[in-house]
Scaffold this motif. Structure first.
Motif, PDB file in Angstrom:
ATOM      1  N   ARG A  86      13.293   6.544   0.811  1.00  0.00           N
ATOM      2  CA  ARG A  86      14.403   7.394   0.389  1.00  0.00           C
ATOM      3  C   ARG A  86      14.222   7.815  -1.067  1.00  0.00           C
ATOM      4  O   ARG A  86      14.075   6.989  -1.952  1.00  0.00           O
ATOM      5  N   TRP A  87      14.210   9.126  -1.248  1.00  0.00           N
ATOM      6  CA  TRP A  87      14.258   9.681  -2.591  1.00  0.00           C
ATOM      7  C   TRP A  87      15.721   9.982  -2.902  1.00  0.00           C
ATOM      8  O   TRP A  87      16.356  10.789  -2.208  1.00  0.00           O
ATOM      9  N   PHE A  88      16.262   9.338  -3.899  1.00  0.00           N
ATOM     10  CA  PHE A  88      17.686   9.496  -4.228  1.00  0.00           C
ATOM     11  C   PHE A  88      17.908  10.815  -4.954  1.00  0.00           C
ATOM     12  O   PHE A  88      17.237  11.135  -5.933  1.00  0.00           O
ATOM     13  N   GLY A  89      18.885  11.571  -4.459  1.00  0.00           N
ATOM     14  CA  GLY A  89      19.139  12.894  -5.021  1.00  0.00           C
ATOM     15  C   GLY A  89      20.229  12.958  -6.061  1.00  0.00           C
ATOM     16  O   GLY A  89      20.583  14.038  -6.545  1.00  0.00           O
ATOM     17  N   TYR A 107       0.832  -1.207   0.000  1.00  0.00           N
ATOM     18  CA  TYR A 107       0.000   0.000   0.000  1.00  0.00           C
ATOM     19  C   TYR A 107       0.868   1.258   0.000  1.00  0.00           C
ATOM     20  O   TYR A 107       0.622   2.196  -0.768  1.00  0.00           O
ATOM     21  N   HIS A 108       1.868   1.269   0.863  1.00  0.00           N
ATOM     22  CA  HIS A 108       2.739   2.433   0.978  1.00  0.00           C
ATOM     23  C   HIS A 108       3.477   2.697  -0.336  1.00  0.00           C
ATOM     24  O   HIS A 108       3.606   3.848  -0.771  1.00  0.00           O
ATOM     25  N   LYS A 109       3.915   1.624  -0.956  1.00  0.00           N
ATOM     26  CA  LYS A 109       4.698   1.739  -2.180  1.00  0.00           C
ATOM     27  C   LYS A 109       3.843   2.085  -3.399  1.00  0.00           C
ATOM     28  O   LYS A 109       4.215   2.934  -4.209  1.00  0.00           O
ATOM     29  N   HIS A 110       2.677   1.435  -3.495  1.00  0.00           N
ATOM     30  CA  HIS A 110       1.900   1.550  -4.722  1.00  0.00           C
ATOM     31  C   HIS A 110       0.694   2.480  -4.651  1.00  0.00           C
ATOM     32  O   HIS A 110       0.065   2.744  -5.681  1.00  0.00           O
ATOM     33  N   VAL A 111       0.370   2.943  -3.437  1.00  0.00           N
ATOM     34  CA  VAL A 111      -0.722   3.904  -3.306  1.00  0.00           C
ATOM     35  C   VAL A 111      -0.210   5.230  -2.759  1.00  0.00           C
ATOM     36  O   VAL A 111      -0.368   6.274  -3.388  1.00  0.00           O
ATOM     37  N   VAL A 112       0.425   5.190  -1.585  1.00  0.00           N
ATOM     38  CA  VAL A 112       0.936   6.430  -0.985  1.00  0.00           C
ATOM     39  C   VAL A 112       1.991   7.076  -1.877  1.00  0.00           C
ATOM     40  O   VAL A 112       1.983   8.291  -2.113  1.00  0.00           O
ATOM     41  N   HIS A 113       2.902   6.264  -2.399  1.00  0.00           N
ATOM     42  CA  HIS A 113       3.986   6.778  -3.243  1.00  0.00           C
ATOM     43  C   HIS A 113       3.871   6.282  -4.678  1.00  0.00           C
ATOM     44  O   HIS A 113       4.874   6.083  -5.355  1.00  0.00           O
ATOM     45  N   ALA A 114       2.659   6.083  -5.127  1.00  0.00           N
ATOM     46  CA  ALA A 114       2.437   5.565  -6.485  1.00  0.00           C
ATOM     47  C   ALA A 114       3.070   6.473  -7.533  1.00  0.00           C
ATOM     48  O   ALA A 114       2.930   7.698  -7.484  1.00  0.00           O
ATOM     49  N   GLY A 115       3.778   5.861  -8.461  1.00  0.00           N
ATOM     50  CA  GLY A 115       4.370   6.608  -9.562  1.00  0.00           C
ATOM     51  C   GLY A 115       5.635   7.362  -9.206  1.00  0.00           C
ATOM     52  O   GLY A 115       6.184   8.075 -10.048  1.00  0.00           O
ATOM     53  N   LYS A 116       6.111   7.200  -7.970  1.00  0.00           N
ATOM     54  CA  LYS A 116       7.308   7.922  -7.546  1.00  0.00           C
ATOM     55  C   LYS A 116       8.497   6.967  -7.483  1.00  0.00           C
ATOM     56  O   LYS A 116       8.351   5.797  -7.145  1.00  0.00           O
ATOM     57  N   ASP A 117       9.651   7.485  -7.808  1.00  0.00           N
ATOM     58  CA  ASP A 117      10.879   6.685  -7.777  1.00  0.00           C
ATOM     59  C   ASP A 117      11.475   6.764  -6.371  1.00  0.00           C
ATOM     60  O   ASP A 117      12.237   7.683  -6.053  1.00  0.00           O
ATOM     61  N   VAL A 118      11.076   5.809  -5.535  1.00  0.00           N
ATOM     62  CA  VAL A 118      11.451   5.842  -4.125  1.00  0.00           C
ATOM     63  C   VAL A 118      11.959   4.471  -3.695  1.00  0.00           C
ATOM     64  O   VAL A 118      11.406   3.443  -4.073  1.00  0.00           O
ATOM     65  N   TYR A 119      13.033   4.481  -2.910  1.00  0.00           N
ATOM     66  CA  TYR A 119      13.461   3.249  -2.248  1.00  0.00           C
ATOM     67  C   TYR A 119      12.604   3.087  -0.994  1.00  0.00           C
ATOM     68  O   TYR A 119      12.555   3.983  -0.146  1.00  0.00           O
ATOM     69  N   GLU A 120      11.935   1.943  -0.852  1.00  0.00           N
ATOM     70  CA  GLU A 120      11.103   1.680   0.328  1.00  0.00           C
ATOM     71  C   GLU A 120      11.776   0.580   1.151  1.00  0.00           C
ATOM     72  O   GLU A 120      11.679  -0.601   0.844  1.00  0.00           O
ATOM     73  N   ILE A 121      12.474   0.982   2.197  1.00  0.00           N
ATOM     74  CA  ILE A 121      13.233   0.063   3.047  1.00  0.00           C
ATOM     75  C   ILE A 121      12.364  -0.272   4.262  1.00  0.00           C
ATOM     76  O   ILE A 121      11.815   0.640   4.892  1.00  0.00           O
ATOM     77  N   SER A 122      12.241  -1.547   4.592  1.00  0.00           N
ATOM     78  CA  SER A 122      11.277  -1.890   5.642  1.00  0.00           C
ATOM     79  C   SER A 122      11.737  -3.062   6.503  1.00  0.00           C
ATOM     80  O   SER A 122      12.625  -3.830   6.118  1.00  0.00           O
ATOM     81  N   ALA A 123      11.093  -3.171   7.658  1.00  0.00           N
ATOM     82  CA  ALA A 123      11.287  -4.324   8.551  1.00  0.00           C
ATOM     83  C   ALA A 123      10.046  -4.468   9.396  1.00  0.00           C
ATOM     84  O   ALA A 123       9.320  -3.491   9.630  1.00  0.00           O
ATOM     85  N   TRP A 124       9.770  -5.691   9.836  1.00  0.00           N
ATOM     86  CA  TRP A 124       8.576  -5.928  10.635  1.00  0.00           C
ATOM     87  C   TRP A 124       8.859  -6.928  11.741  1.00  0.00           C
ATOM     88  O   TRP A 124       9.740  -7.777  11.642  1.00  0.00           O
TER      89      TRP A 124
END
Length: 242
Positions: free
Chosen positions: A123-126, A52-69
């Motif tokens: 992370r948005w890579f600059g 959800y976070h990757k494909h809805v919240v940040h949909a269409g954005k070039d973002v690294y989504e690093i996670s742990a649970w």
């Protein structure tokens, strides 16, 4: 793309995951780091929140989504009635394109004692390589949302405890009023704030909204003290009636 993914979640019978807390942005040489935390009571829920976070919240954005649970789940074949031994802790992480970063978030979660949650650092890579510094930013964002998550959970648990104590106190006050309202007196329990038959629910929205855990703990202490006072008065009246 974003609308299509959002429509999919809207049509789903399962409610969309809700972010519990976010961190402050960290900006470094064009890169941006932000932490988020969601509730997740199973690895499946954690992965659904990540999706959800990757494909809805940040949909269409070039973002690294690093996670742990970290999720406390019921062991296979167990009912949960036998206590803690019926459960096991399941953990995992996803580097999301930043090699070795996911395990660092998991370590932060372990240190902060966060359970039943997924932490995501975006992370948005600059355009400029940050080297090991990027891991420090990831850990900073993860630590911030972990502490916020624990505060939210602690506040919610305290409010639940307060509601239970309020019900108990109201019941005890009614009992005391009944004892005081015997044949010889119509006295009511005004000194302990009680009423003969009405239980009034307390409003703890201010505590919940401000996450004032210290105030919640003070209120719990006050309720426990009041309960002991009323119990003592009940015992006194019963002993006098013998």
């Amino acid at each position: 793309m974003a609308m299509s993914n959002l429509d999919t979640f809207v049509r789903s019978s399962r409610p969309a995951p809700a972010v519990v807390a976010t961190s402050q942005e960290i900006r470094d040489r064009g890169s941006i780091f932000v932490g988020s935390v969601y509730r997740a009571t199973s690895p499946e829920e954690a992965k659904a929140a990540l999706h959800y976070h990757k494909h809805v919240v940040h949909a269409g954005k070039d973002v690294y989504e690093i996670s742990a649970w970290r999720c406390m789940v019921l062991k296979s074949g167990r009912t949960g009635l036998s206590g803690p031994d019926d459960f096991e802790l399941r953990t995992g992480f996803d580097d999301g394109g930043e090699q070795w970063a996911g395990s660092k978030i998991l370590k932060i979660m372990q240190t902060e004692g966060v359970i039943d949650a997924i932490v995501i650092v975006s992370r948005w890579f600059g355009g400029t390589l940050l080297g090991p510094t990027r891991f420090r930013h990831v850990e900073t964002c993860a630590g911030e949302v972990c502490r916020k998550f624990n505060k939210v959970v602690g506040t919610e648990e305290s409010i639940q405890t307060l509601s239970t104590l309020d019900d108990l106190l109201a019941t005890l006050r009614e009992e005391l009023n009944a004892l005081r309202s015997g044949p010889s007196t119509s006295e009511t329990c005004t000194d302990t704030g009680g009423t003969p038959s009405m239980k009034k629910a307390h409003d703890y929205s201010a505590v919940r909204d401000t996450l004032d855990l210290s105030k919640a703990k003070r209120l719990i202490h006050a309720r426990e003290s009041a309960i002991q006072v009323v119990k003592s008065l009940i015992a006194k009246h019963k002993s006098e009636d013998k």
